[in-house]
Motif scaffolding. Structure first.
Motif, PDB file in Angstrom:
ATOM      1  N   LEU A  33      35.658  42.962  44.263  1.00  0.00           N
ATOM      2  CA  LEU A  33      36.565  43.986  44.803  1.00  0.00           C
ATOM      3  C   LEU A  33      37.321  44.700  43.681  1.00  0.00           C
ATOM      4  O   LEU A  33      37.523  45.916  43.732  1.00  0.00           O
ATOM      5  N   GLY A  34      37.721  43.944  42.664  1.00  0.00           N
ATOM      6  CA  GLY A  34      38.400  44.550  41.519  1.00  0.00           C
ATOM      7  C   GLY A  34      37.512  45.527  40.771  1.00  0.00           C
ATOM      8  O   GLY A  34      37.957  46.593  40.356  1.00  0.00           O
ATOM      9  N   VAL A  35      36.246  45.152  40.613  1.00  0.00           N
ATOM     10  CA  VAL A  35      35.298  46.057  39.952  1.00  0.00           C
ATOM     11  C   VAL A  35      35.137  47.331  40.772  1.00  0.00           C
ATOM     12  O   VAL A  35      35.132  48.444  40.225  1.00  0.00           O
ATOM     13  N   GLY A  83      42.396  51.992  37.134  1.00  0.00           N
ATOM     14  CA  GLY A  83      40.975  51.695  37.327  1.00  0.00           C
ATOM     15  C   GLY A  83      40.438  50.779  36.237  1.00  0.00           C
ATOM     16  O   GLY A  83      39.720  49.814  36.514  1.00  0.00           O
ATOM     17  N   TRP A  84      40.783  51.070  34.999  1.00  0.00           N
ATOM     18  CA  TRP A  84      40.341  50.224  33.890  1.00  0.00           C
ATOM     19  C   TRP A  84      40.948  48.827  33.982  1.00  0.00           C
ATOM     20  O   TRP A  84      40.274  47.830  33.694  1.00  0.00           O
ATOM     21  N   ILE A  85      42.218  48.739  34.380  1.00  0.00           N
ATOM     22  CA  ILE A  85      42.866  47.432  34.531  1.00  0.00           C
ATOM     23  C   ILE A  85      42.129  46.602  35.582  1.00  0.00           C
ATOM     24  O   ILE A  85      41.794  45.434  35.357  1.00  0.00           O
ATOM     25  N   HIS A  86      41.860  47.212  36.734  1.00  0.00           N
ATOM     26  CA  HIS A  86      41.174  46.476  37.810  1.00  0.00           C
ATOM     27  C   HIS A  86      39.729  46.150  37.442  1.00  0.00           C
ATOM     28  O   HIS A  86      39.230  45.073  37.789  1.00  0.00           O
ATOM     29  N   LEU A  87      39.068  47.043  36.745  1.00  0.00           N
ATOM     30  CA  LEU A  87      37.690  46.789  36.339  1.00  0.00           C
ATOM     31  C   LEU A  87      37.607  45.596  35.391  1.00  0.00           C
ATOM     32  O   LEU A  87      36.803  44.676  35.594  1.00  0.00           O
ATOM     33  N   LEU A  88      38.448  45.578  34.378  1.00  0.00           N
ATOM     34  CA  LEU A  88      38.423  44.476  33.410  1.00  0.00           C
ATOM     35  C   LEU A  88      38.843  43.157  34.043  1.00  0.00           C
ATOM     36  O   LEU A  88      38.206  42.118  33.819  1.00  0.00           O
ATOM     37  N   LEU A  89      39.905  43.182  34.864  1.00  0.00           N
ATOM     38  CA  LEU A  89      40.334  41.967  35.547  1.00  0.00           C
ATOM     39  C   LEU A  89      39.244  41.474  36.491  1.00  0.00           C
ATOM     40  O   LEU A  89      38.976  40.273  36.572  1.00  0.00           O
ATOM     41  N   GLY A  90      38.573  42.390  37.176  1.00  0.00           N
ATOM     42  CA  GLY A  90      37.500  42.014  38.089  1.00  0.00           C
ATOM     43  C   GLY A  90      36.347  41.336  37.376  1.00  0.00           C
ATOM     44  O   GLY A  90      35.810  40.325  37.852  1.00  0.00           O
ATOM     45  N   ILE A  91      35.962  41.854  36.222  1.00  0.00           N
ATOM     46  CA  ILE A  91      34.862  41.249  35.455  1.00  0.00           C
ATOM     47  C   ILE A  91      35.231  39.836  35.014  1.00  0.00           C
ATOM     48  O   ILE A  91      34.432  38.909  35.135  1.00  0.00           O
ATOM     49  N   VAL A  92      36.449  39.676  34.538  1.00  0.00           N
ATOM     50  CA  VAL A  92      36.886  38.345  34.095  1.00  0.00           C
ATOM     51  C   VAL A  92      36.967  37.379  35.281  1.00  0.00           C
ATOM     52  O   VAL A  92      36.579  36.211  35.169  1.00  0.00           O
ATOM     53  N   LEU A  93      37.433  37.846  36.439  1.00  0.00           N
ATOM     54  CA  LEU A  93      37.498  36.989  37.627  1.00  0.00           C
ATOM     55  C   LEU A  93      36.102  36.543  38.057  1.00  0.00           C
ATOM     56  O   LEU A  93      35.911  35.404  38.495  1.00  0.00           O
ATOM     57  N   ILE A  94      35.126  37.418  37.941  1.00  0.00           N
ATOM     58  CA  ILE A  94      33.743  37.053  38.281  1.00  0.00           C
ATOM     59  C   ILE A  94      33.244  35.946  37.354  1.00  0.00           C
ATOM     60  O   ILE A  94      32.645  34.964  37.802  1.00  0.00           O
ATOM     61  N   VAL A  95      33.509  36.075  36.068  1.00  0.00           N
ATOM     62  CA  VAL A  95      33.079  35.056  35.102  1.00  0.00           C
ATOM     63  C   VAL A  95      33.761  33.714  35.392  1.00  0.00           C
ATOM     64  O   VAL A  95      33.110  32.662  35.393  1.00  0.00           O
ATOM     65  N   SER A 144      46.625  38.271  38.715  1.00  0.00           N
ATOM     66  CA  SER A 144      46.122  39.151  39.768  1.00  0.00           C
ATOM     67  C   SER A 144      47.197  39.440  40.808  1.00  0.00           C
ATOM     68  O   SER A 144      47.297  40.555  41.311  1.00  0.00           O
ATOM     69  N   VAL A 145      48.011  38.438  41.135  1.00  0.00           N
ATOM     70  CA  VAL A 145      49.118  38.653  42.074  1.00  0.00           C
ATOM     71  C   VAL A 145      50.071  39.707  41.510  1.00  0.00           C
ATOM     72  O   VAL A 145      50.488  40.635  42.218  1.00  0.00           O
TER      73      VAL A 145
END
Length: 149
Positions: A42-44, A73-85, A108-109
């Motif tokens: 979702l973050g991505v 957008g960049w903040i959520h994209l990077l956080l999303g990738i790290v959360l997936i890993v 994330s909160v």
């Protein structure tokens, strides 16, 4: 004369417990791993939407945490990738993923609280996911460094 012994209940295997609370927490840990993967995806998606189309999200007038939507957008994209890993690491039972998962879920909160005026419902869903992830990862009854039962 033979000595009478009273039957004893069976003992759980090492690293396992018959306690229903720890079973719930161990199941919650696996669910938390899947939720981290979902929250990461979702973050991505949030990130790509914010980067690709700068007018997807409503702009806020006098908001304290007002950034350019592309920056969000960049903040959520990077956080999303790290959360997936980290979610994938949790599915493998890695200890580093457990500790990192708690820290990233807390982060994330905070990020989603700051993102709240842009998409309130989506941000609240992400906050709820992260709070459950923190609870599940902190309450798992297994020993440190072992996979959940």
């Amino acid at each position: 004369m033979a000595q009478q012994t009273t039957p004893q209940s069976p003992r759980p295997a090492p690293g396992r417990s018959y306690d229903s609370k720890s079973a719930w927490a161990a199941g919650g840990t696996m669910f938390a791993a899947v939720l981290l993967l979902v929250d990461g995806i979702l973050g991505v998606i949030k990130g790509i939407a914010g980067i690709a189309k700068d007018d997807v999200y409503a702009r806020q007038g006098a908001y304290v945490f007002k950034f350019d939507v592309a920056a969000w957008g960049w903040i959520h994209l990077l956080l999303g990738i790290v959360l997936i890993v980290v979610g994938a690491g949790l599915l493998k039972g890695s200890l580093w993923a457990r500790t990192t998962g708690v820290v990233l879920a807390a982060f994330s909160v905070i990020i989603n609280f700051m993102w709240l005026p842009y998409t309130p419902i989506w941000a609240i869903v992400s906050i709820a996911i992260a709070v459950f992830v923190i609870w599940a990862l902190c309450n798992d009854g297994t020993r440190a460094g072992t996979r959940p039962a």
